[in-house]
Structure formats: structure tokens, C-alpha cells
Design a protein around this motif. Sequence first.
Motif, PDB file in Angstrom:
ATOM      1  N   GLY A 112      20.963  50.870 105.866  1.00 53.00           N
ATOM      2  CA  GLY A 112      20.444  50.668 104.523  1.00 53.00           C
ATOM      3  C   GLY A 112      21.579  50.611 103.526  1.00 53.00           C
ATOM      4  O   GLY A 112      22.755  50.742 103.869  1.00 53.00           O
ATOM      5  N   ASN A 113      21.222  50.416 102.249  1.00 49.30           N
ATOM      6  CA  ASN A 113      22.247  50.458 101.224  1.00 49.30           C
ATOM      7  C   ASN A 113      22.604  51.918 100.944  1.00 49.30           C
ATOM      8  O   ASN A 113      22.038  52.845 101.530  1.00 49.30           O
ATOM      9  N   VAL A 114      23.527  52.138 100.034  1.00 48.92           N
ATOM     10  CA  VAL A 114      24.021  53.493  99.798  1.00 48.92           C
ATOM     11  C   VAL A 114      22.899  54.420  99.339  1.00 48.92           C
ATOM     12  O   VAL A 114      22.802  55.564  99.790  1.00 48.92           O
ATOM     13  N   GLU A 115      22.055  53.933  98.462  1.00 50.30           N
ATOM     14  CA  GLU A 115      20.960  54.759  97.966  1.00 50.30           C
ATOM     15  C   GLU A 115      20.018  55.155  99.102  1.00 50.30           C
ATOM     16  O   GLU A 115      19.569  56.301  99.184  1.00 50.30           O
ATOM     17  N   GLU A 116      19.715  54.215  99.989  1.00 58.37           N
ATOM     18  CA  GLU A 116      18.818  54.505 101.108  1.00 58.37           C
ATOM     19  C   GLU A 116      19.452  55.498 102.077  1.00 58.37           C
ATOM     20  O   GLU A 116      18.773  56.392 102.604  1.00 58.37           O
ATOM     21  N   ILE A 130      26.850  57.324 106.870  1.00 63.95           N
ATOM     22  CA  ILE A 130      28.166  56.704 106.734  1.00 63.95           C
ATOM     23  C   ILE A 130      28.072  55.591 105.689  1.00 63.95           C
ATOM     24  O   ILE A 130      27.242  54.680 105.820  1.00 63.95           O
ATOM     25  N   ILE A 131      28.919  55.658 104.655  1.00 64.70           N
ATOM     26  CA  ILE A 131      28.906  54.645 103.608  1.00 64.70           C
ATOM     27  C   ILE A 131      30.340  54.269 103.252  1.00 64.70           C
ATOM     28  O   ILE A 131      31.279  54.976 103.621  1.00 64.70           O
ATOM     29  N   PHE A 132      30.491  53.159 102.552  1.00 63.33           N
ATOM     30  CA  PHE A 132      31.775  52.861 101.922  1.00 63.33           C
ATOM     31  C   PHE A 132      31.501  52.403 100.492  1.00 63.33           C
ATOM     32  O   PHE A 132      30.515  51.710 100.217  1.00 63.33           O
ATOM     33  N   ASP A 192      24.429  48.588  94.848  1.00 58.04           N
ATOM     34  CA  ASP A 192      23.635  49.779  95.152  1.00 58.04           C
ATOM     35  C   ASP A 192      23.361  50.508  93.843  1.00 58.04           C
ATOM     36  O   ASP A 192      24.296  50.876  93.140  1.00 58.04           O
ATOM     37  N   TYR A 193      22.103  50.697  93.530  1.00 59.07           N
ATOM     38  CA  TYR A 193      21.744  51.341  92.263  1.00 59.07           C
ATOM     39  C   TYR A 193      21.347  52.788  92.507  1.00 59.07           C
ATOM     40  O   TYR A 193      20.654  53.104  93.473  1.00 59.07           O
ATOM     41  N   PHE A 194      21.749  53.656  91.613  1.00 59.14           N
ATOM     42  CA  PHE A 194      21.435  55.072  91.700  1.00 59.14           C
ATOM     43  C   PHE A 194      20.786  55.500  90.400  1.00 59.14           C
ATOM     44  O   PHE A 194      21.219  55.121  89.327  1.00 59.14           O
ATOM     45  N   SER A 195      19.772  56.321  90.504  1.00 61.88           N
ATOM     46  CA  SER A 195      19.179  56.898  89.307  1.00 61.88           C
ATOM     47  C   SER A 195      18.709  58.295  89.643  1.00 61.88           C
ATOM     48  O   SER A 195      18.332  58.596  90.766  1.00 61.88           O
ATOM     49  N   ASP A 196      18.740  59.155  88.676  1.00 61.35           N
ATOM     50  CA  ASP A 196      18.301  60.534  88.855  1.00 61.35           C
ATOM     51  C   ASP A 196      17.569  60.949  87.589  1.00 61.35           C
ATOM     52  O   ASP A 196      17.885  60.491  86.496  1.00 61.35           O
ATOM     53  N   THR A 197      16.596  61.816  87.702  1.00 60.52           N
ATOM     54  CA  THR A 197      15.796  62.184  86.536  1.00 60.52           C
ATOM     55  C   THR A 197      16.615  62.888  85.470  1.00 60.52           C
ATOM     56  O   THR A 197      16.259  62.879  84.300  1.00 60.52           O
ATOM     57  N   ASP A 198      17.724  63.505  85.869  1.00 64.73           N
ATOM     58  CA  ASP A 198      18.518  64.269  84.915  1.00 64.73           C
ATOM     59  C   ASP A 198      19.741  63.521  84.409  1.00 64.73           C
ATOM     60  O   ASP A 198      20.470  64.020  83.577  1.00 64.73           O
ATOM     61  N   SER A 200      21.582  59.488  83.477  1.00 68.35           N
ATOM     62  CA  SER A 200      21.298  58.087  83.194  1.00 68.35           C
ATOM     63  C   SER A 200      21.558  57.256  84.434  1.00 68.35           C
ATOM     64  O   SER A 200      22.286  57.652  85.337  1.00 68.35           O
ATOM     65  N   SER A 201      20.951  56.087  84.479  1.00 63.21           N
ATOM     66  CA  SER A 201      21.136  55.203  85.624  1.00 63.21           C
ATOM     67  C   SER A 201      22.601  54.822  85.749  1.00 63.21           C
ATOM     68  O   SER A 201      23.267  54.532  84.770  1.00 63.21           O
ATOM     69  N   GLU A 202      23.083  54.853  86.973  1.00 62.18           N
ATOM     70  CA  GLU A 202      24.460  54.485  87.227  1.00 62.18           C
ATOM     71  C   GLU A 202      24.487  53.444  88.327  1.00 62.18           C
ATOM     72  O   GLU A 202      23.604  53.378  89.172  1.00 62.18           O
ATOM     73  N   THR A 203      25.478  52.642  88.290  1.00 63.99           N
ATOM     74  CA  THR A 203      25.662  51.641  89.336  1.00 63.99           C
ATOM     75  C   THR A 203      26.881  52.021  90.145  1.00 63.99           C
ATOM     76  O   THR A 203      27.966  52.153  89.607  1.00 63.99           O
ATOM     77  N   ILE A 204      26.659  52.242  91.429  1.00 63.72           N
ATOM     78  CA  ILE A 204      27.769  52.534  92.325  1.00 63.72           C
ATOM     79  C   ILE A 204      27.785  51.437  93.353  1.00 63.72           C
ATOM     80  O   ILE A 204      26.856  51.281  94.119  1.00 63.72           O
ATOM     81  N   GLY A 205      28.808  50.667  93.365  1.00 64.56           N
ATOM     82  CA  GLY A 205      28.810  49.520  94.261  1.00 64.56           C
ATOM     83  C   GLY A 205      30.105  49.377  95.006  1.00 64.56           C
ATOM     84  O   GLY A 205      31.063  50.082  94.750  1.00 64.56           O
ATOM     85  N   ILE A 206      30.134  48.436  95.874  1.00 62.42           N
ATOM     86  CA  ILE A 206      31.365  48.135  96.571  1.00 62.42           C
ATOM     87  C   ILE A 206      32.162  47.097  95.820  1.00 62.42           C
ATOM     88  O   ILE A 206      33.232  46.696  96.225  1.00 62.42           O
TER      89      ILE A 206
END
Length: 298
Positions: A112-116, A130-132, A192-198, A200-206
Motif C-alpha cells: 500500500g501507500n505510506v498512509e495504508e 517498510i516504507i521509503f 501519500d496524504y496524511f491527516s490527523d484530527t489533532d 493539519s493535513s500534511e503531505t508526505i511524499g517521495i
Amino acid sequence: TAFLPKENRWGFFPSVSAGWVISNEDFFSPVKGVVNHLKFRASWGQNGSLASLGAYEYASSIMKNADMITHALTEAPPEVFHIATYQSTTLSRLLVKLYTENPKLRIEHRQGNVEEVIGLVENGISEIGIIFISRKYRQALDNILSRKRLEFFELGTARSCITVGPKSPLYHRTKIPYSELSGLHFVRGIRDYFSDTDISSETIGIAAADALQVDVSTNCNQMVFYLLEETTLADFGINLVYPEPETKNADRPYKTIDVVGNESTMELGYIMEKDHELSETALRFIDLIFELFRQQKA
């Protein structure tokens, strides 16, 4: 009876007997005053005896089979290794090598992607993930993982690369500047998109998410290979290749091109729960990745 099984509790035991009261014969009259009754008797027969048997001895074979069944049911189940990885042919090849070392091992592998991958580890479905990621997003990743009681451990760094097929105009190049990636069209997930309730949305990508154009998104490696062979699309990844004989790679039409520039360094590592003690299998797989990095540097 407790001595014989039900089907063997009946038998045929023949016998014969004969008797002669000789005192009733006429020739015996002279001595009747002394012996008034005399009889001869003879007999022969077979008789079933339980004297040599113990109670329920016939059940010994049943108990032996029961012991065998109990032993089979109480044997330790095979070890299962649960792992999630970013989409990577190289990581898949390392998992195959891990299995060949221990064919009794069961492997539950999810891509999957990093979020998954993070979600699979967070929910206890996978022991490690395992991610990069791009080095510039490492701090953002650590912030997200700390809120989920997860940790990221770097295993090594590698340069970014793209893979193209023979129909790509880049096929004969060996390097490409990072700045040129925005003009290419890609296959597979790049962002790969990341979000958390606490937070703000952040984008972490390769790579820079807004700069790359993805025309086809798929997690099927075979489809990626077909697209690279038949189109001008490129695949983005890291230059960490599983070593194979040159003869095996000779008939593959794909070409790997190094990406150069400030944004091109990638970190490969694993995600795990905090304070979790890794299994021996997980540690062995991590060792295989380290070995691959050492081979790349040699």
C-alpha cells in the motif's frame, strides 16, 4: 464385561461327557454288600477363561491412537509473519528469499501507500511496515507517528530513480535532474496524504506532490511493467535493486535512470509499535535489507 470388547464377548466351546453306573449291573451283585454304589465318568471340553486378561486391555490401541491425535492437535502452529510494504519489486524479492530460508514460515504480505502501511501497523494487522520517503518530510512523518505510538527506524538511504520503457524519449539517458520530473507522466501512486484530527493535513511524499503528474494509479506490478513497455509513462522509485544475473535482466526492456538534485535522497526504513519486541523473522527480514544496502555500496 470389562475384559473383552463388545464384538468378542461370545464364543463356541464344545464339550462331551459319559458315565457308567457299574453297581447297577447284574455281575456286581456279589459285592453290593460291601460297595452299594460305583460309577465311572469321563468328559472332554473347551472352556473360555478370563483369568489372564486385565480390565479394558482391548482399549490400549484406542488410547494409543488418542495419544497420537492429541499430540497432533497440541503441536505448535506454524509461525506467521505479518508485514506491510510500500509497492516495491525489490522488497517482494526479499520476502521470497526470506521464505526460501524457512519454507515452514507463513507470510501475510500487504502492499500500500505510506498512509495504508501506517494504518496496518497501527491496527496490529502487520508487525512492521517498510516504507521509503523523501528526507525533507522525515520530521513530519515522525510527528504523525508519535501521535499513533509508532516509530520509524531508518535502514538506509538511496537515490531516487525513474524507470522507463523503450518507447520513452528518456530511454537512453542515465540521469535526469529533479526539476525535469514535473514534465513527465507517471504510473503508480506518487503521493501519500496524511491527516490527523489533532494536526493539519500534511503531505508526505517521495517527491514534490504538486509537481508530478500521475496518469495511471495501480498497485499491480504486472500492469506497471506492461505500461512501461508499451507507453512513454515513467515509474518513480528508489535505486535499490535486487541483484540478479545479467542474463536474466538482458531481455527486460526497462531502463533505470538516476534522479539528481537536492530532493532526490530517499530514506528507507520500517515502522513498528513503540516498545514492541520484534520477532526473529522480522529481524531477519531487516537484516536482508541491510545486506542489500551493503551489496549496493560494494
